[in-house]
Design an enzyme around this catalytic site. Structure first.
Site, short mmCIF file in Angstrom:
data_model
loop_
_atom_site.label_atom_id
_atom_site.label_comp_id
_atom_site.label_asym_id
_atom_site.label_seq_id
_atom_site.Cartn_x
_atom_site.Cartn_y
_atom_site.Cartn_z
N SER A 32 0.84 -1.21 0.00
CA SER A 32 0.00 0.00 0.00
C SER A 32 0.88 1.26 0.00
O SER A 32 0.53 2.26 -0.64
CB SER A 32 -0.98 0.00 1.17
OG SER A 32 -0.32 0.19 2.39
N LYS A 58 23.94 -14.10 1.71
CA LYS A 58 23.26 -12.80 1.64
C LYS A 58 24.02 -11.85 0.70
O LYS A 58 23.42 -11.08 -0.04
CB LYS A 58 23.20 -12.20 3.05
CG LYS A 58 22.37 -10.95 3.13
CD LYS A 58 22.30 -10.44 4.56
CE LYS A 58 21.45 -9.21 4.64
NZ LYS A 58 20.20 -9.40 5.32
N ARG A 65 13.41 -7.56 5.64
CA ARG A 65 14.76 -8.11 5.80
C ARG A 65 15.73 -7.01 6.15
O ARG A 65 15.53 -5.87 5.73
CB ARG A 65 15.25 -8.71 4.47
CG ARG A 65 14.57 -9.95 4.13
CD ARG A 65 15.08 -10.60 2.86
NE ARG A 65 14.25 -11.75 2.63
CZ ARG A 65 14.42 -12.91 3.22
NH1 ARG A 65 15.45 -13.10 4.02
NH2 ARG A 65 13.58 -13.91 3.02
N LEU A 66 16.79 -7.39 6.86
CA LEU A 66 17.85 -6.41 7.13
C LEU A 66 18.66 -6.20 5.86
O LEU A 66 18.96 -7.15 5.14
CB LEU A 66 18.79 -6.93 8.23
CG LEU A 66 18.30 -6.83 9.67
CD1 LEU A 66 19.35 -7.39 10.60
CD2 LEU A 66 17.98 -5.39 10.03
N ASN A 71 13.66 4.02 5.27
CA ASN A 71 12.68 2.99 5.66
C ASN A 71 11.54 3.67 6.41
O ASN A 71 11.74 4.71 7.04
CB ASN A 71 13.36 1.96 6.57
CG ASN A 71 12.40 0.86 7.01
OD1 ASN A 71 11.63 0.33 6.20
ND2 ASN A 71 12.42 0.51 8.29
N HIS A 129 8.69 2.72 9.43
CA HIS A 129 8.43 1.72 10.46
C HIS A 129 7.21 2.15 11.27
O HIS A 129 7.08 3.31 11.65
CB HIS A 129 9.66 1.59 11.37
CG HIS A 129 9.48 0.52 12.39
ND1 HIS A 129 9.57 -0.83 12.08
CD2 HIS A 129 9.17 0.58 13.72
CE1 HIS A 129 9.34 -1.54 13.17
NE2 HIS A 129 9.10 -0.72 14.18
#
Ligand code: GAR
Length: 211
Positions: free
Chosen positions: A16, A68, A94-95, A110, A112
């Site tokens: 979204s 990774k 994911r980190l 980011n 949060h």
């Protein structure tokens, strides 16, 4: 007229926030070109949204790679081909590792769903309700190697709807959609925000110059 930064949105879920960002870029409200989504979940709804919006999809699963670093190197190859300059994480669960952190130093943000540093990690809204806080919120921050630990760019408080996860989530998402677009627009059009980190603020000043 300032050049539009080329942006990749990273998402693992419904997307979204991606939708709001791509719509704002299309309407001109957000001065940016959304050139790709990167997902670790090829079946996520965000892939469908990206396809409809005409945005390239980079769908790679970590389990397909030996490490990774190899996984992120494959993502980096795709992003380099698309000339991506900024990474916007929107529900990417994911980190981010060293490969992407060093390729996009100070250019990864980011969102949060809490007032960091409270309730980092997964299920932040559930954590807030379980703790019994009356006010939680939304944070937009730079990404570093930690879990939701990078310098904070913007925050907005949201009142918890007593014990009601669904209603609290709805409130949080509504605030996220507005705050993320507004914050990114400030970041890309007006230079540095109050990031509380001298190195980052210095870096952002000349980040986007006139062509
Ligand atoms: C958003 O609430 C975002 O803040 C959260 O995932 C959701 C994605 O929603 N991210 C995190 O929890 C990161 N730690 P969306 O897929 O509908 O944009």
């Amino acid at each position: 007229m300032k050049r539009k930064p080329k942006v990749a949105v990273f998402a693992s879920g419904s997307g979204s926030n991606f939708q709001v960002i791509v719509d704002a870029a299309h309407s001109g409200e957000l001065h940016a070109e959304i050139v790709a989504i990167v997902t670790d979940k090829p079946l996520a709804l965000v892939v469908e949204r990206a396809t409809k919006a005409g945005v390239s999809v980079v769908a790679l699963q970590p389990k397909e790679f030996p490490s990774k670093a190899d996984y992120e190197a494959a993502i980096l190859t795709e992003l380099t081909n698309l000339e991506v300059e900024w990474l916007v994480l929107a529900g990417y669960m994911r980190l981010i590792g060293n490969t992407l952190l060093s390729a996009f130093a100070n250019r990864i943000v980011n969102i949060h769903p809490s007032l960091l540093p409270a309730f980092p990690g997964k299920d932040a809204i559930g954590q807030a309700l379980a703790y019994g806080v009356k006010v939680t919120g939304v944070t937009v921050h730079y990404v570093d190697a930690g879990m939701d630990t990078g310098s904070i760019i913007s925050q907005q408080a949201v009142e918890v709807v007593d014990g009601d996860l669904e209603k609290t989530e709805q409130r949080i998402h509504a605030v996220e959609h507005e705050l993320y677009t507004k914050t990114l627009q400030q970041l890309w059009s007006r230079g540095p925000l109050d990031v509380g980190h001298e190195g980052v603020a210095k870096f952002l000043g000349p980040a986007f110059c006139d062509e």
